[in-house]
Design an enzyme around this catalytic site. Structure first.
Site: not given
Length: 615
Positions: A45-46, A271, A549, A592
């Site tokens: 997402t980020t 990674v 979440h 959310h």
């Protein structure tokens, strides 16, 4: 090698040879050996949002363990939410509290380009003014609502409701939205189940005695004490004439307008560790990453000339730090890992909300119409309610809750490693109490129509229980050991007991109850309206599920409280290692997470670019 994309669902174009295109590949042989300016660990997402902004004028490498699922229709179709997809992965939590001892609970996470935004319920939730005030008060200047809102707006293209959607109950405030960002946000088209939504709103008003009011826009920062029809991070595709998911990948990576010649995305690779050296200023400098193919094979090194940005999420960012020798030095030594930076907060302070999801009320045959069932289309939470503490508990209950929070013991959280010291826990509890006093939502109730049942779920918003994320091996392919510590504070149990009682009331209160069979509450298994506190408590402990979440495992807060990153998102003790994902959010103030996390990404990218200008 795939280079760029247009739109999904049989309208996909591969433009081979387009020199201005982003490179997306799982083949390291085609990648250049020269250092990238920035390496971003994770493609979720980020990560993709940060990569998009940095790669406008800089070279960026993204390393994602999952695949590129551009053609996966289960992801792209928002109404297929919950269907199996290669992006859905699960890891079992350590045994969690249950009504009869412990329960083994699976925790779902996204493993593909777009990460969680590719598999979530797409609910268009934002943090509140009270929530961001708490984050700022924790020692994070510049993270209050007024500073944070512009970054959420920058990420967004909001589609105002059309006349048909307005007539069905949609609403919005233009001043709080963005209209030029990559992430498209809208109400469903067509507007789903208007009769169902109207019944849900009217019953909500009744069970809260009129104290919870209709909101003009639940994203305005003041959703506490309100209910509304909800928008989603979806968009209406004009070519296909259907709604589509607006994931991070379909917002920041795939569209023609978002192609970046400086961006390379490597999929199917893990990674292992972040490579570091000791800088002349005494800080640690991140110099690159050691990468392994997910399928096994030779490890490779990629170097970064400017910064390494860790964006693998609340489950995996702390594990990468731990393997790299950054974390609790005493713990790392037990695994034979040499400590290069002692940060006890890495993997601590882990938080997740809890859900009451096993609630389905049988639909009355007379109510089986498209205006109520949405014709079988499934979007979770068409109507959302955010009652405050006083709305939910009443004056006396609110006073009791406030006292519990302000006088709470940190003994258990300390004993399990959920916090690094008692001050951290009591500070969080006090900030939670303060947020409840200024209208922060206490619980969330959301209503979803189905073909044969109507669902009413509830969620905690500000859990106080604190858990951990830790490795138990140096194998980068192994899942972390995740201990959410659900309901290990009495406060959290009391919150969900109150939520369960409201669900029971909804099932017997018209006009919503008029849509159900006469015995719907009994058939659902939810405790009766007059059930004892112990009966409700046992039901909650036996049926709750993870909120999915996950946040706070590398918290942005003062180092002395167990913080891992500064307000500039730099890992303490480093000069160029930042974290930009859900793990930095120190309190669970995003009901959310996705739309708030786009704000985190935009703010992180802005900080990184400002630092580049100054060097």
């Amino acid at each position: 090698m795939r280079l760029t994309y247009c739109n999904p669902f049989f309208v996909l174009f591969t433009l081979v040879g387009l020199t201005q295109a982003t490179i997306i590949t799982n083949d390291t042989s085609i990648l250049k050996n020269a250092p990238y300016e920035y390496i971003i660990i994770g493609g979720g997402t980020t990560a993709l949002a940060v990569a998009n902004r940095l790669s406008v004028n800089h070279s960026v490498l993204v390393v994602e363990r999952g695949p590129d699922l551009v053609n996966d229709e289960i992801i792209n179709d928002p109404f297929d939410y919950g269907m199996p997809s290669p992006c859905f992965l699960q890891v079992d939590l350590t045994p969690q509290l249950g009504s009869n001892g412990t329960r083994i609970l699976p925790f779902t996470h996204g493993s593909c380009l777009g990460g969680g935004s590719s598999i979530n319920a797409m609910i268009g939730s934002r943090p509140t003014f009270a929530g961001m005030s708490a984050v700022e008060a924790l020692g994070n200047p510049g993270w209050g609502w007024n500073d944070f809102l512009p970054f959420m707006q920058k990420s967004e293209t909001f589609h105002p409701p059309n006349p048909s959607q307005l007539a069905g109950g949609a609403n919005y405030l233009a001043v709080v939205h963005g209209f030029e960002g990559p992430v498209e946000v809208s109400f469903s088209q067509p507007f789903l189940a208007p009769a169902f939504q109207n019944a849900a709103k009217n019953t909500t008003q009744t069970i809260f005695n009129g104290a919870v009011a209709l909101s003009p826009d639940m994203g305005d920062g003041f959703s506490g004490g309100h209910y509304s029809s909800y928008y989603f991070h979806i968009h209406f595709n004009e070519t296909l004439q259907v709604d589509r998911r607006s994931s991070s990948a379909w917002s920041y990576l795939y569209p023609q307008t978002q192609q970046r010649p400086g961006l390379t995305v490597l999929t199917g690779h893990l990674v292992d560790t972040i490579l570091t050296s000791h800088g002349t200023d005494g800080n640690i400098t991140a110099t690159g990453v050691l990468v392994e193919p997910i399928s096994g094979g030779t490890a490779l090194t990629f170097n970064a000339s400017r910064e390494v940005v860790l964006s693998a999420g609340a489950l995996y960012s702390p594990t990468i730090l731990q393997r790299s020798g950054i974390g609790n030095a005493t713990f790392l030594q037990t695994l034979g890992i040499k400590s290069i930076l002692d940060l006890p907060g890495v993997g601590a302070n882990f938080q997740d909300q809890t859900l009451l999801t096993n609630v389905s009320f049988p639909l009355s045959p007379s109510a089986n119409t498209t205006n109520i069932t949405a014709g079988g289309l499934n979007l979770l939470g068409l109507v959302i309610t955010h009652p405050t503490a006083i709305d939910t508990l009443g004056p006396n209950g609110t006073i009791t809750m406030d006292s519990m929070l302000r006088n709470i013991s940190a003994e258990h959280a300390l004993s399990v490693g959920g916090v690094v010291n008692a001050e951290a826990f009591t500070t969080h509890a006090t900030l939670t109490a303060d947020a409840y006093q200024i209208d922060h939502p206490f619980i969330e109730i959301f209503y979803t129509p189905g073909a044969k049942v109507l669902e009413v779920w509830a969620q905690s918003i500000l859990p106080l229980s604190r858990g951990t994320v830790r490795i138990n091996t140096t194998d980068p392919s192994a899942d972390p050991v995740i201990d959410a510590q659900y309901f290990t504070t009495e406060v959290d149990i009391e919150v969900m007991v109150a939520a369960a009682r409201r669900i029971s009331s909804i099932a017997v209160t018209p006009p919503f109850s008029d849509l159900l069979t006469p015995t719907a509450l009994e058939e659902s298994g939810v405790p009766q309206v007059g059930a004892t506190d112990e009966e409700v408590r046992q039901w909650v402990l036996s049926t709750y599920t993870p909120g999915i979440h996950a946040i706070a495992s590398n918290s942005m807060m003062p180092r002395e409280l167990g913080g891992v990153v500064s307000p500039q998102l730099l890992v303490y003790g480093t000069s160029n290692l930042r974290i930009a994902d859900a793990s930095i959010v120190p309190l669970s103030v995003f009901p959310h997470t996705t739309l708030g996390l786009y704000g985190v990404a935009e703010k992180a990218a802005d900080m990184i670019l400002q630092a580049a200008e100054n060097t």
